[in-house]
Design a protein around this motif. Structure first.
Motif, PDB file in Angstrom:
ATOM      1  N   ILE A  57      -5.130  15.104  10.250  1.00  0.00           N
ATOM      2  CA  ILE A  57      -5.035  13.869   9.473  1.00  0.00           C
ATOM      3  C   ILE A  57      -3.679  13.253   9.788  1.00  0.00           C
ATOM      4  CG2 ILE A  57      -4.986  12.861   7.166  1.00  0.00           C
ATOM      5  CD1 ILE A  57      -6.560  15.366   6.237  1.00  0.00           C
ATOM      6  N   GLU A  58      -3.696  11.992  10.178  1.00  0.00           N
ATOM      7  CA  GLU A  58      -2.440  11.324  10.504  1.00  0.00           C
ATOM      8  C   GLU A  58      -1.811  10.806   9.222  1.00  0.00           C
ATOM      9  OE1 GLU A  58      -0.854   7.505  13.073  1.00  0.00           O
ATOM     10  OE2 GLU A  58      -2.677   8.509  13.698  1.00  0.00           O
ATOM     11  N   SER A  59      -0.542  11.125   9.028  1.00  0.00           N
ATOM     12  CA  SER A  59       0.179  10.601   7.870  1.00  0.00           C
ATOM     13  C   SER A  59       1.454   9.936   8.358  1.00  0.00           C
ATOM     14  CB  SER A  59       0.489  11.723   6.876  1.00  0.00           C
ATOM     15  OG  SER A  59       1.334  12.674   7.458  1.00  0.00           O
ATOM     16  N   ILE A  60       1.853   8.909   7.640  1.00  0.00           N
ATOM     17  CA  ILE A  60       3.034   8.141   8.022  1.00  0.00           C
ATOM     18  C   ILE A  60       4.109   8.343   6.965  1.00  0.00           C
ATOM     19  CG2 ILE A  60       3.936   5.821   8.463  1.00  0.00           C
ATOM     20  CD1 ILE A  60       1.143   5.116   9.521  1.00  0.00           C
ATOM     21  N   ASP A  61       5.277   8.763   7.434  1.00  0.00           N
ATOM     22  CA  ASP A  61       6.426   8.944   6.547  1.00  0.00           C
ATOM     23  C   ASP A  61       6.919   7.562   6.140  1.00  0.00           C
ATOM     24  OD1 ASP A  61       8.803   9.471   5.278  1.00  0.00           O
ATOM     25  OD2 ASP A  61       9.511  10.903   6.794  1.00  0.00           O
ATOM     26  N   PRO A  62       6.890   7.233   4.820  1.00  0.00           N
ATOM     27  CA  PRO A  62       7.261   5.883   4.387  1.00  0.00           C
ATOM     28  C   PRO A  62       8.723   5.526   4.678  1.00  0.00           C
ATOM     29  CG  PRO A  62       6.678   7.265   2.496  1.00  0.00           C
ATOM     30  CD  PRO A  62       6.476   8.061   3.716  1.00  0.00           C
ATOM     31  N   SER A  63       9.592   6.512   4.692  1.00  0.00           N
ATOM     32  CA  SER A  63      11.011   6.214   4.912  1.00  0.00           C
ATOM     33  C   SER A  63      11.325   5.930   6.383  1.00  0.00           C
ATOM     34  CB  SER A  63      11.888   7.356   4.406  1.00  0.00           C
ATOM     35  OG  SER A  63      11.572   8.543   5.101  1.00  0.00           O
TER      36      SER A  63
END
Length: 165
Positions: A57-63
């Motif tokens: 699952i691809e997740s994007i670090d918001p920072s």
């Protein structure tokens, strides 16, 4: 890792690779595979084989805005129809290399082994059995038992009895 064997139709937990493709082998063609698409796995079957991939699952670090892949480690239920039997498996993703899982039918195993042994002359049968075991496959009609016991110890090497067929 040695192959895993499922001998009956009761729900059983088996380990599959977290990141690699694992293989499930049936004694006959797999006619249907049933699993929940929400569990983030992909299973493709071809003849006697089913191939299992635990999808990332691809997740994007918001920072940082940087994308990373994460793998779901939760167990997943799968039902495989092999001939007239339904095998219920709980796939447990582990950080291990690709593995092979053999589905065996307890009925007719000895008959299958006997047919396998009579299919060729004695020399070819022994050669084929040795070749199959060397490839860490289980000959048709046989069952594997893990032993992992020290048989003999020498100064420079140990002989370990790993499994019986």
């Amino acid at each position: 890792m040695s192959p895993q064997v499922v001998n009956d139709e009761a729900m059983q937990a088996v380990e599959v690779s977290l990141k690699d493709i694992s293989r499930i082998v049936c004694f006959t063609d797999i006619t249907r595979v049933i699993y929940s698409k929400e569990k983030v796995i992909e299973i493709k079957n071809e003849g006697k084989d089913a191939f299992v991939k635990n999808l990332p699952i691809e997740s994007i670090d918001p920072s940082t805005g940087r994308a990373t892949l994460k793998y779901d480690r939760r167990p997943k239920e799968v039902y495989l129809l092999c001939g007239s039997k339904t095998y219920s498996l709980i796939l447990v993703p582990k950080d291990i290399p690709a593995t092979t899982i053999y589905l065996r039918s307890s009925s007719g195993e000895r008959e299958n082994a006997s047919k396998y042994e009579r299919a060729n002359d004695y020399d070819n049968t022994i050669f084929n059995l040795i070749k199959t075991v060397y490839r860490q496959e289980i000959p048709n009609g046989y069952q594997e038992t893990d032993i992992s016991a020290l048989a003999k110890s020498f100064q420079q090497a140990d002989i370990v009895h790993t499994r019986d067929y």
